[in-house]
Design a protein around this motif. Structure first.
Motif, mmCIF file in Angstrom:
data_model
loop_
_atom_site.group_PDB
_atom_site.id
_atom_site.type_symbol
_atom_site.label_atom_id
_atom_site.label_comp_id
_atom_site.label_asym_id
_atom_site.label_seq_id
_atom_site.Cartn_x
_atom_site.Cartn_y
_atom_site.Cartn_z
ATOM 1 N N ASP A 18 10.631 16.452 -21.228
ATOM 2 C CA ASP A 18 11.053 15.509 -21.421
ATOM 3 C C ASP A 18 10.433 14.217 -20.185
ATOM 4 N N TYR A 19 9.635 14.556 -19.208
ATOM 5 C CA TYR A 19 9.187 14.135 -18.487
ATOM 6 C C TYR A 19 7.994 12.917 -18.980
ATOM 7 N N TYR A 20 8.014 11.555 -19.151
ATOM 8 C CA TYR A 20 7.160 10.809 -19.491
ATOM 9 C C TYR A 20 6.301 10.224 -18.191
ATOM 10 N N MET A 21 7.036 10.477 -16.916
ATOM 11 C CA MET A 21 6.555 10.046 -15.710
ATOM 12 C C MET A 21 7.405 10.343 -14.481
ATOM 13 N N PRO A 22 6.960 11.023 -13.354
ATOM 14 C CA PRO A 22 7.770 11.475 -12.499
ATOM 15 C C PRO A 22 8.778 10.314 -11.822
ATOM 16 N N LEU A 23 9.885 10.800 -11.614
ATOM 17 C CA LEU A 23 10.963 9.627 -11.193
ATOM 18 C C LEU A 23 10.556 9.006 -9.908
ATOM 19 N N ILE A 24 9.925 9.873 -9.032
ATOM 20 C CA ILE A 24 9.567 9.313 -7.826
ATOM 21 C C ILE A 24 8.470 8.056 -8.081
ATOM 22 N N SER A 25 7.599 8.411 -8.946
ATOM 23 C CA SER A 25 6.594 7.256 -9.377
ATOM 24 C C SER A 25 7.361 5.991 -9.954
ATOM 25 N N ILE A 26 8.209 6.205 -10.475
ATOM 26 C CA ILE A 26 9.074 5.126 -10.959
ATOM 27 C C ILE A 26 9.638 4.211 -9.742
ATOM 28 N N ILE A 27 10.380 5.127 -8.734
ATOM 29 C CA ILE A 27 10.760 4.488 -7.594
ATOM 30 C C ILE A 27 9.468 3.653 -6.956
ATOM 31 N N GLY A 28 8.463 4.113 -6.819
ATOM 32 C CA GLY A 28 7.484 3.674 -5.923
ATOM 33 C C GLY A 28 6.775 2.436 -6.585
ATOM 34 N N ILE A 29 6.413 2.325 -8.130
ATOM 35 C CA ILE A 29 6.112 1.041 -8.731
ATOM 36 C C ILE A 29 7.095 0.060 -8.708
ATOM 37 N N MET A 30 8.448 0.208 -8.897
ATOM 38 C CA MET A 30 9.563 -0.636 -8.620
ATOM 39 C C MET A 30 9.708 -1.280 -7.471
ATOM 40 N N THR A 31 9.649 -0.362 -6.259
ATOM 41 C CA THR A 31 9.701 -0.874 -5.032
ATOM 42 C C THR A 31 8.567 -2.030 -4.824
ATOM 43 N N THR A 32 7.531 -1.675 -5.179
ATOM 44 C CA THR A 32 6.339 -2.916 -5.009
ATOM 45 C C THR A 32 6.938 -4.254 -5.737
ATOM 46 N N VAL A 33 7.269 -3.883 -7.196
ATOM 47 C CA VAL A 33 7.787 -5.189 -7.747
ATOM 48 C C VAL A 33 8.955 -5.743 -7.137
ATOM 49 N N GLY A 34 9.922 -5.064 -6.581
ATOM 50 C CA GLY A 34 10.992 -5.458 -5.627
ATOM 51 C C GLY A 34 10.565 -6.142 -4.510
ATOM 52 N N LYS A 35 9.708 -5.734 -3.737
ATOM 53 C CA LYS A 35 9.199 -6.436 -2.539
ATOM 54 C C LYS A 35 8.540 -7.724 -2.924
ATOM 55 N N LEU A 36 7.818 -7.694 -3.811
ATOM 56 C CA LEU A 36 7.209 -9.220 -4.086
ATOM 57 C C LEU A 36 8.203 -10.028 -5.039
ATOM 58 N N ILE A 37 9.071 -9.804 -5.805
ATOM 59 C CA ILE A 37 9.947 -10.771 -6.225
ATOM 60 C C ILE A 37 11.032 -11.311 -5.092
ATOM 61 N N GLY A 69 0.803 -1.152 -0.154
ATOM 62 C CA GLY A 69 -0.141 -0.063 0.115
ATOM 63 C C GLY A 69 0.652 1.500 0.030
ATOM 64 N N SER A 70 1.941 1.108 0.721
ATOM 65 C CA SER A 70 2.736 2.409 0.848
ATOM 66 C C SER A 70 3.594 2.722 -0.712
ATOM 67 N N SER A 71 3.897 1.551 -1.160
ATOM 68 C CA SER A 71 4.664 1.638 -2.703
ATOM 69 C C SER A 71 3.695 2.084 -3.651
ATOM 70 N N VAL A 72 2.292 1.576 -3.428
ATOM 71 C CA VAL A 72 1.487 2.182 -4.341
ATOM 72 C C VAL A 72 1.001 3.669 -4.339
ATOM 73 N N GLY A 73 1.067 3.767 -3.096
ATOM 74 C CA GLY A 73 0.693 5.350 -2.842
ATOM 75 C C GLY A 73 1.890 6.365 -3.184
ATOM 76 N N LEU A 74 3.180 5.809 -2.999
ATOM 77 C CA LEU A 74 4.256 6.685 -3.456
ATOM 78 C C LEU A 74 3.826 6.954 -5.018
#
Length: 507
Positions: A338-357, A146-151
């Motif tokens: 040049d921003y397609y997505m905020p860099l912090i959003s990328i960190i957040g979604i990849m943190t979720t993936v990292g936690k699961l894997i 939940g915290s990573s998705v919130g980020l």
């Protein structure tokens, strides 16, 4: 308080859903504070180090106050604490919209919001563990995302709200959204046994009979009142009949004997209560001594000592990118077009993936979780060293994704702690480690900001961050090498309270 057997389902899945949204709503803004960080720099004109304290306090104060948070949840329950903390988070965010200076934000956003998040985290984890036993790992994994998705969501949401309504309007709206925590907290129904006796009765039954003087004290008060009334009547009759000197003398003697008996009884009960308090104080002091002795035993474990240093250095060096990555891109003169997505959003979604894997990998028997954790530390240090060489949005986005994935090692940190000290010492050891993790979270971003204020560029700051993480990783790797266990086996017999990594891992 007695609890029923965890149902591992049923209303427990409602608890998982509301805990997920609770962490989503409370941690969304503090973890995505990097978007607000840029606005505060422009609004107050303070240095980067001083401004970074706001976000670092919001993310670190909850871990620093984790013992207090645990006591609150144990004393009052998850539901009242969650509702109260929801008011704290929402109120702190709304108060921050009226901040006249950066010091006001230290209190409103850093301390109030941070402490509220710490209380909510403890409440959600506690209530989830009460409802799940066999599926506890799955349930905790789901709510932690939940915290990573919130980020991920709040980074883009806050950026859009700032463009539409300004910084103050953004904080007011985000604070209003946080009021939904109250609805989530109201659904955290405690798992109590209806047949359990009240806590007061259970406590009273445990008090030894020789110290059980409180009910007798109430009776003594009633007797004292009757005795005083009797004495008043006797004294009045004596005053009305002055000629009866003999009766008056008898009454006075009777009253004096009664007063002497009452004084003796009172002194006896005061002594008993004093002894009772002394024994309670002595027991508490023994508990404190036992706690410190167990703490010293933990630090005699080489792997635990290295893990303590590693988690402190990891949070000092690894946490700042999630707060400062947006400012790094602005300092590198990368256009917002040049921003397609905020860099912090990328960190957040990849943190979720990292936690699961990483959590899935930790469940395989052929994977050593300690070495897996060390690998994530070393890779994080290399990625931090590479940030000064990133001069485009694409390279920063790739590094943000790598750092976010590796930050997901939080999901395996409890496994590592268990392997190091054993399950019987997990609660004690984990509390110590989380305290120093909060200390690292609080110190990391200001240190990086001070480096920028000193050198006017981020290169030295991220070299320092990478060095900290690599140092912690190498120290933990050296402490966990099998040669240490071989040396230990050849040495003299260990004391019974000393733990080694090999013994704990085999257990």
């Amino acid at each position: 308080m007695a609890f029923r057997k965890p149902p591992d389902g049923g209303w427990g899945w409602v608890i998982v859903v509301v805990s997920f949204f609770t962490q989503f709503l409370c941690y969304g803004s503090p973890l995505a504070v990097g978007v607000l960080y840029l606005e505060w720099l422009d609004a107050f004109g303070e240095g980067k180090g001083k401004t970074a304290w706001v976000g670092s306090l919001a993310n670190g104060i909850g871990l620093l106050a984790s013992p207090v948070c645990s006591i609150c949840v144990s004393s009052f329950g998850a539901r009242p604490v969650a509702i109260f903390s929801g008011f704290m988070v929402a109120g702190g965010l709304m108060m921050s919209s009226f901040a006249p200076n950066i010091y006001f934000l230290y209190v409103s956003y850093g301390i109030v919001v941070g402490l509220g998040c710490g209380l909510l985290y403890t409440a959600t984890v506690t209530i989830t563990c009460q409802y799940f036993d066999k599926r506890r790992g799955l349930a905790l994994g789901l709510i932690s995302t939940g915290s990573s998705v919130g980020l991920f969501i709040y980074a883009a949401l806050q950026r859009e709200l700032i463009e539409l309504y300004g910084l103050d309007g953004c904080l007011l709206i985000v604070g209003a959204l946080s009021l939904n925590i109250l609805a989530c907290g109201s659904l955290m129904r405690p798992l109590e046994s209806s047949s359990s006796p009240p806590p007061e009765k259970m406590f009273v039954d445990k008090v030894p009979d020789q110290y059980f003087v409180y009910r007798e004290k109430e009776k003594t008060v009633e007797e004292n009142i009757s005795i005083l009334e009797k004495g008043y009547i006797d004294e009045k009759s004596v005053n009305n009949v002055p000629d009866c000197k003999q009766d008056s003398t008898l009454n006075k003697n009777a009253l004096s004997s009664i007063n002497v008996n009452e004084k003796d009884t009172y002194k006896k009960k005061v002594v008993e209560q004093t002894n009772f308090c002394k024994q309670l104080a002595k027991r508490k002091w023994q508990l404190y001594l036992t706690y410190w002795k167990e703490t010293m035993v933990l630090f005699k474990n080489k792997v635990f000592s290295a893990l303590f240093v590693a988690i402190l250095l990891f949070d000092i060096g690894g946490f700042p990118p999630s707060l400062l990555m947006e400012d790094v891109a602005r300092s590198a003169n990368i256009s917002e077009d040049d921003y397609y997505m905020p860099l912090i959003s990328i960190i957040g979604i990849m943190t979720t993936v990292g936690k699961l894997i990483l959590g899935i990998l930790a469940d395989f028997k052929w994977v050593n979780t300690l070495y897996l954790y060390v690998t994530t530390l070393l890779m994080t240090g290399v990625a931090l060293f590479a940030i000064p060489f990133a001069k485009s949005y694409l390279t920063l986005a790739m590094l943000s994704g790598i750092l976010g994935f590796l930050t997901g090692n939080w999901s395996i940190f409890p496994y590592v702690t268990t392997k190091t000290v054993g399950i019987e010492k997990l609660t004690h050891a984990y509390g110590i480690l989380m305290f120093f993790a909060g200390l690292g979270n609080s110190l990391g971003p200001p240190i990086v900001g001070w480096f920028y204020d000193w050198t006017q560029e981020y290169n030295t700051a991220f070299y320092f961050s990478g060095f900290c993480v690599l140092l912690g990783g190498f120290l933990l790797l050296l402490a966990a090498l099998p040669c240490w266990n071989a040396c230990t086996n050849q040495s003299s017999k260990l004391p019974p309270n000393t733990y080694s990594y090999k013994v704990a891992s085999n257990a």
